[in-house]
Design a protein around this motif. Structure first.
Motif, mmCIF file in Angstrom:
data_model
loop_
_atom_site.group_PDB
_atom_site.id
_atom_site.type_symbol
_atom_site.label_atom_id
_atom_site.label_comp_id
_atom_site.label_asym_id
_atom_site.label_seq_id
_atom_site.Cartn_x
_atom_site.Cartn_y
_atom_site.Cartn_z
ATOM 1 N N VAL A 63 0.970 -1.355 0.010
ATOM 2 C CA VAL A 63 0.104 0.094 0.028
ATOM 3 C C VAL A 63 0.984 1.247 -0.008
ATOM 4 C CG1 VAL A 63 -1.752 1.290 1.263
ATOM 5 C CG2 VAL A 63 -1.846 -1.207 1.018
ATOM 6 N N HIS A 64 0.648 2.170 -1.084
ATOM 7 C CA HIS A 64 1.412 3.354 -0.954
ATOM 8 C C HIS A 64 1.492 4.178 0.309
ATOM 9 C CE1 HIS A 64 2.708 7.236 -2.353
ATOM 10 N NE2 HIS A 64 3.085 6.828 -3.468
ATOM 11 N N PRO A 65 2.625 4.644 0.666
ATOM 12 C CA PRO A 65 2.478 5.146 2.112
ATOM 13 C C PRO A 65 1.364 6.354 2.340
ATOM 14 C CG PRO A 65 4.985 4.946 1.388
ATOM 15 C CD PRO A 65 4.020 4.546 0.335
ATOM 16 N N ARG A 66 1.193 7.117 1.077
ATOM 17 C CA ARG A 66 0.192 8.093 1.290
ATOM 18 C C ARG A 66 -1.304 7.606 1.767
ATOM 19 N NH1 ARG A 66 -0.765 11.424 -3.940
ATOM 20 N NH2 ARG A 66 -1.812 9.770 -4.671
ATOM 21 N N PHE A 67 -1.364 6.294 1.379
ATOM 22 C CA PHE A 67 -2.708 5.551 1.583
ATOM 23 C C PHE A 67 -2.838 4.859 2.853
ATOM 24 C CE2 PHE A 67 -2.767 6.837 -3.034
ATOM 25 C CZ PHE A 67 -3.832 7.566 -3.172
ATOM 26 N N GLN A 68 -1.821 4.448 3.393
ATOM 27 C CA GLN A 68 -1.475 3.506 4.498
ATOM 28 C C GLN A 68 -2.320 4.050 5.757
ATOM 29 O OE1 GLN A 68 2.701 2.948 5.275
ATOM 30 N NE2 GLN A 68 2.847 1.508 3.280
ATOM 31 N N ARG A 69 -2.692 3.291 6.501
ATOM 32 C CA ARG A 69 -3.613 3.122 7.781
ATOM 33 C C ARG A 69 -5.091 3.703 7.285
ATOM 34 N NH1 ARG A 69 1.087 2.621 9.183
ATOM 35 N NH2 ARG A 69 2.271 2.762 10.809
ATOM 36 N N MET A 70 -5.603 3.319 6.119
ATOM 37 C CA MET A 70 -7.091 3.852 5.795
ATOM 38 C C MET A 70 -7.731 2.543 5.816
ATOM 39 S SD MET A 70 -5.851 6.572 3.075
ATOM 40 C CE MET A 70 -7.592 7.237 2.902
ATOM 41 N N GLY A 71 -6.971 1.276 6.035
ATOM 42 C CA GLY A 71 -7.893 0.152 5.879
ATOM 43 C C GLY A 71 -7.781 -0.541 4.481
ATOM 44 N N LEU A 72 -6.821 -0.191 3.674
ATOM 45 C CA LEU A 72 -6.885 -0.658 2.491
ATOM 46 C C LEU A 72 -6.390 -2.048 2.363
ATOM 47 C CD1 LEU A 72 -6.156 2.645 0.203
ATOM 48 C CD2 LEU A 72 -8.270 1.599 0.637
ATOM 49 N N GLY A 73 -5.235 -1.938 3.245
ATOM 50 C CA GLY A 73 -4.569 -3.613 2.970
ATOM 51 C C GLY A 73 -5.525 -4.663 3.819
ATOM 52 N N ARG A 74 -6.219 -4.273 4.793
ATOM 53 C CA ARG A 74 -7.253 -4.998 5.214
ATOM 54 C C ARG A 74 -8.102 -5.725 4.481
ATOM 55 N NH1 ARG A 74 -9.390 -5.735 11.331
ATOM 56 N NH2 ARG A 74 -10.682 -7.889 10.779
ATOM 57 N N ARG A 75 -8.760 -4.277 3.456
ATOM 58 C CA ARG A 75 -9.598 -4.856 2.276
ATOM 59 C C ARG A 75 -9.194 -5.670 1.223
ATOM 60 N NH1 ARG A 75 -13.638 -1.304 0.040
ATOM 61 N NH2 ARG A 75 -14.435 -3.172 -0.743
ATOM 62 N N LEU A 76 -7.937 -5.582 0.846
ATOM 63 C CA LEU A 76 -7.137 -6.457 -0.194
ATOM 64 C C LEU A 76 -7.173 -7.841 0.466
ATOM 65 C CD1 LEU A 76 -4.470 -3.876 -1.317
ATOM 66 C CD2 LEU A 76 -6.091 -5.125 -2.768
ATOM 67 N N VAL A 77 -6.613 -7.885 1.799
ATOM 68 C CA VAL A 77 -6.784 -9.329 2.323
ATOM 69 C C VAL A 77 -8.138 -9.968 2.304
ATOM 70 C CG1 VAL A 77 -6.166 -10.800 4.475
ATOM 71 C CG2 VAL A 77 -4.365 -8.880 3.598
ATOM 72 N N GLU A 78 -9.064 -9.132 3.020
ATOM 73 C CA GLU A 78 -10.213 -9.809 2.910
ATOM 74 C C GLU A 78 -10.900 -10.208 1.652
ATOM 75 O OE1 GLU A 78 -12.602 -6.498 4.978
ATOM 76 O OE2 GLU A 78 -11.801 -7.227 6.961
ATOM 77 N N SER A 79 -10.520 -9.636 0.711
ATOM 78 C CA SER A 79 -10.896 -9.807 -0.888
ATOM 79 C C SER A 79 -10.569 -11.428 -1.323
ATOM 80 C CB SER A 79 -10.462 -8.708 -1.722
ATOM 81 O OG SER A 79 -9.126 -8.766 -2.330
ATOM 82 N N ILE A 80 -9.560 -11.777 -0.764
ATOM 83 C CA ILE A 80 -9.037 -13.027 -1.383
ATOM 84 C C ILE A 80 -9.456 -14.012 -0.259
ATOM 85 C CG2 ILE A 80 -6.901 -11.926 -2.630
ATOM 86 C CD1 ILE A 80 -5.231 -13.177 -0.022
ATOM 87 N N LEU A 81 -9.829 -13.715 0.854
ATOM 88 C CA LEU A 81 -10.082 -14.934 1.841
ATOM 89 C C LEU A 81 -11.091 -16.096 1.187
ATOM 90 C CD1 LEU A 81 -10.459 -12.970 5.116
ATOM 91 C CD2 LEU A 81 -8.782 -14.373 4.424
#
Length: 146
Positions: free
Chosen positions: A80-98
């Protein structure tokens, strides 16, 4: 594109996405082990490998790269690009592949932020790979509880 929530959209990429993925990876892993465009071309050319990019208001913000073989999926990298970190995007990406089923990954013992993300996403530690990374550091092997 697939899915939209709060200006967030997902898009799958193949080999044509290698330049974007390399740029996002370089931004996210400054000072770390960075994968170049050729690495992404090679990985995305393999069977079962796919990239899912998340954009925020039309700006590519991060991605997850996975490889599925039979009934197992491996997270090869998540950035996740540093400008967009800590916005829950990483978690959304992980959840999308579960929904893929059993998933495993390696994460550096020093990457506390990523470890916390995977813990919160339902992953558990399954082992340790000693000296796994180029710098000689260890990797924690994690698997999904599903």
């Amino acid at each position: 594109m697939t899915g939209s929530k709060n200006g967030q959209t997902f898009q799958r990429f193949g080999v044509e996405g290698a330049p974007l993925l390399a740029a996002l990876h370089a931004d996210a892993f400054q000072g770390g082990e960075i994968w170049d465009e050729a690495s992404f071309v090679s990985l995305l050319g393999g069977a079962g490998t796919e990239a899912l990019v998340i954009s925020l208001d039309g700006h590519p913000a991060g991605f997850i790269l996975t490889r599925t073989v039979l009934d197992e999926t491996e997270i090869l990298t998540l950035a996740v690009h540093p400008r967009f970190q800590r916005m829950g995007l990483g978690r959304r990406l992980v959840e999308s592949i579960l929904p893929k089923g059993k998933i495993f990954l390696e994460v550096s013992v020093s990457n506390r932020v990523a470890k916390k993300l995977y813990d919160a996403s339902g992953f558990v530690q399954a082992g340790v790979r000693r000296g796994y990374y180029q710098d000689g550091s260890d990797a924690i092997v994690m698997i999904s509880r599903i």
